[in-house]
Design an enzyme around this catalytic site. Structure first.
Site, PDB file in Angstrom:
ATOM      1  N   LYS A 190      51.414 -43.635  81.370  1.00 55.46           N
ATOM      2  CA  LYS A 190      52.755 -44.004  80.914  1.00 55.46           C
ATOM      3  C   LYS A 190      52.744 -45.202  79.984  1.00 55.46           C
ATOM      4  O   LYS A 190      53.714 -45.440  79.268  1.00 55.46           O
ATOM      5  CB  LYS A 190      53.727 -44.190  82.085  1.00 55.46           C
ATOM      6  CG  LYS A 190      53.322 -45.127  83.175  1.00 55.46           C
ATOM      7  CD  LYS A 190      54.499 -45.187  84.172  1.00 55.46           C
ATOM      8  CE  LYS A 190      54.333 -46.281  85.202  1.00 55.46           C
ATOM      9  NZ  LYS A 190      53.362 -45.933  86.242  1.00 55.46           N
ATOM     10  N   ARG A 191      51.651 -45.925  79.951  1.00 51.84           N
ATOM     11  CA  ARG A 191      51.558 -47.005  78.958  1.00 51.84           C
ATOM     12  C   ARG A 191      51.479 -46.445  77.524  1.00 51.84           C
ATOM     13  O   ARG A 191      51.750 -47.142  76.561  1.00 51.84           O
ATOM     14  CB  ARG A 191      50.321 -47.871  79.222  1.00 51.84           C
ATOM     15  CG  ARG A 191      50.641 -49.144  79.991  1.00 51.84           C
ATOM     16  CD  ARG A 191      49.391 -49.752  80.572  1.00 51.84           C
ATOM     17  NE  ARG A 191      48.800 -48.833  81.549  1.00 51.84           N
ATOM     18  CZ  ARG A 191      47.497 -48.693  81.776  1.00 51.84           C
ATOM     19  NH1 ARG A 191      46.641 -49.386  81.088  1.00 51.84           N
ATOM     20  NH2 ARG A 191      47.058 -47.856  82.692  1.00 51.84           N
TER      21      ARG A 191
END
Ligand code: GLU
Length: 455
Positions: free
Chosen positions: A213-214
């Site tokens: 998700k980064r």
């Protein structure tokens, strides 16, 4: 696992652990299972590995079911909940103990556990994606299958459930490759047929690291919220690691089912490319039936609070026709097309400075406006001709006037073709807006331009 016809008894499953939101890597495994089952006329099953009681909340399970439904991943039998299979897991432990494939022992301070006895030989299996995989006996030690608190570990539950469900092919992420040696030994010890395996390469970011998700949206729900169409996300993820051949990128589900084959699934990591997904999403929007687009367009505009009054249906449709070919995401539409419906649209000041506040330009816009008041027909071809003529007379490139008029009537630097846009807005709106823009930015002509610091 080639496309040569397999017995119609193909049974595959998607076996997620619902421990939060569902990652695209996981859903891609579901997509590959689904395509494989549909290709072979087999069954696609769902097993919810919910044994982590802390994290497998009802919300997590619901989120998972919603994601599958949204993507059209229908399953052929009611979902199996792993916790319901608990008695079978214990039964299998008893069987293994009775057959001498398992033994009781202790692990650390933790009390008595049950170990599975590995066969003590080198193991080999053929993976449909990774090819031949092997491991030496010394690297395959015995392992715990039942904890001291009486709960089965993942490996045991996973294999017992696959046996119960009659799974013929296990298609999953390659984070499970190492586990597979243990699983094969368990299948054999339980007297079951070992399934075929296909381990999918993981999804990585531009740096080749696991996509997380980064790196941007990573969960199915996020893509849904951002306005991606399920068909586009499905198509994109299906092609992430699989190539149907012949440079084909946009495929119907029927075509994907017909073409799906592990022979064309690559074994190297698949790189997530959001720009390509965006392109695909726009392509799907462009190909949407117009009626459906109008509906979604209106909903997106309503959601963005664009309409103060209900829009005129005919006008709405004309605007929609202009926007369909240039929409990447529905949630972008209020900012892109809000000006069609409101007079208080926002001005992109940077574009105003660049396109309108240039010496001579407001004056030129004024001249064009004057021409428009008497234009015999307020239609794209007339509007274009008039603009060319106005620019020519002043010896100015037509593009300068086009850009200036665009920002004056829409506040924006980009949008649909100018003349169609003007025709759609209609004479009254266009004249009023040009006047407002001239009052606001250009009434003082050259002087105004200098005051605004145009260059
Ligand atoms: N629950 C496991 C996972 O999500 C299942 C793996 C499998 O498909 O066997 O990783």
């Amino acid at each position: 696992m080639s496309s040569k016809s397999l017995p119609s008894t193909v049974r595959v499953r998607f076996a997620p652990s619902p421990t939060g939101q569902i990652h695209i890597g996981n859903i891609r495994a579901a997509i590959f299972n689904w395509l494989f089952a549909r290709h072979h006329g087999g069954k696609f099953l769902l097993r919810i590995e919910d044994t982590d009681r802390e994290r497998s909340t009802p919300e997590a399970v619901q989120g998972l079911l919603d994601a599958l439904e949204w993507l059209g991943l229908d399953y052929d039998e009611p979902p199996v909940y792993q916790t319901d299979e608990f008695p079978r897991h214990l039964e299998a432990v008893e069987t293994l103990l009775a057959r001498g494939h398992a033994y009781r022992g202790t692990k650390g301070e933790g009390g008595e556990v049950v170990f599975f006895r590995m066969p003590g030989e080198d193991m080999i299996f053929e993976d449909a994606v990774k090819g031949r995989l092997e491991k030496k006996a010394k690297d395959l030690p015995d392992f715990v299958i039942l904890r001291s608190n009486g709960t089965p570990v993942f490996h045991l539950a996973n294999v017992v459930d696959d046996i119960t469900m009659g799974i013929t092919h296990v298609i999953r992420g390659d984070d499970h490759v190492e586990n597979t040696f243990r699983h094969i030994a368990l299948f054999r010890a339980l007297g079951a047929t070992v399934p075929h395996y296909a381990h999918l390469p993981m999804i990585v970011n531009a740096q080749g690291k696991p996509y997380s998700k980064r790196d941007g949206a990573a969960f199915v729900g996020e893509f849904r919220e951002k306005g991606y169409l399920p068909e586009a996300l499905f198509n994109y993820l299906a092609l992430l690691g699989w190539s149907p051949g012949g440079d084909r990128e946009i495929l119907t589900r029927k075509e994907m089912i017909a073409l799906f084959d592990f022979a064309q699934v690559q074994s190297s990591p698949a790189q997530m490319d959001v720009r390509k997904l965006d392109w695909m999403n726009a392509e799907y929007i462009r190909r949407m039936p117009f009626e459906l687009f109008v509906e979604r367009f209106q909903a997106a505009m309503e959601k963005g609070g664009v309409f103060s009054d209900p829009p005129d249906p005919a006008y709405l449709r004309r605007v929609a026709a202009l926007m369909q070919v240039r929409t990447h995401h529905f949630p972008d539409l209020p900012a892109m097309a809000g000006f069609f419906f409101r007079e208080d649209f926002a001005w992109d000041e940077k574009t105003v400075r660049k396109r309108l506040l240039k010496p001579g330009i407001p004056d030129l816009v004024r001249k064009y406006r004057n021409v428009l008041t008497t234009l015999p027909r307020f239609e794209a071809s007339f509007l274009e001709e008039a603009l060319q003529a106005t620019a020519n007379v002043q010896g100015v490139p037509a593009a300068d006037l086009i850009h200036a008029v665009r920002v004056a009537v829409s506040g924006l630097g980009v949008g649909p073709g100018l003349f169609e846009m003007l025709e759609t807005l209609g004479r009254a709106r266009v004249l009023a807006r040009l006047e407002v823009a001239l009052q606001r930015y250009g009434m003082a002509g050259e002087e105004g331009a200098k005051e605004h610091g145009a260059s």
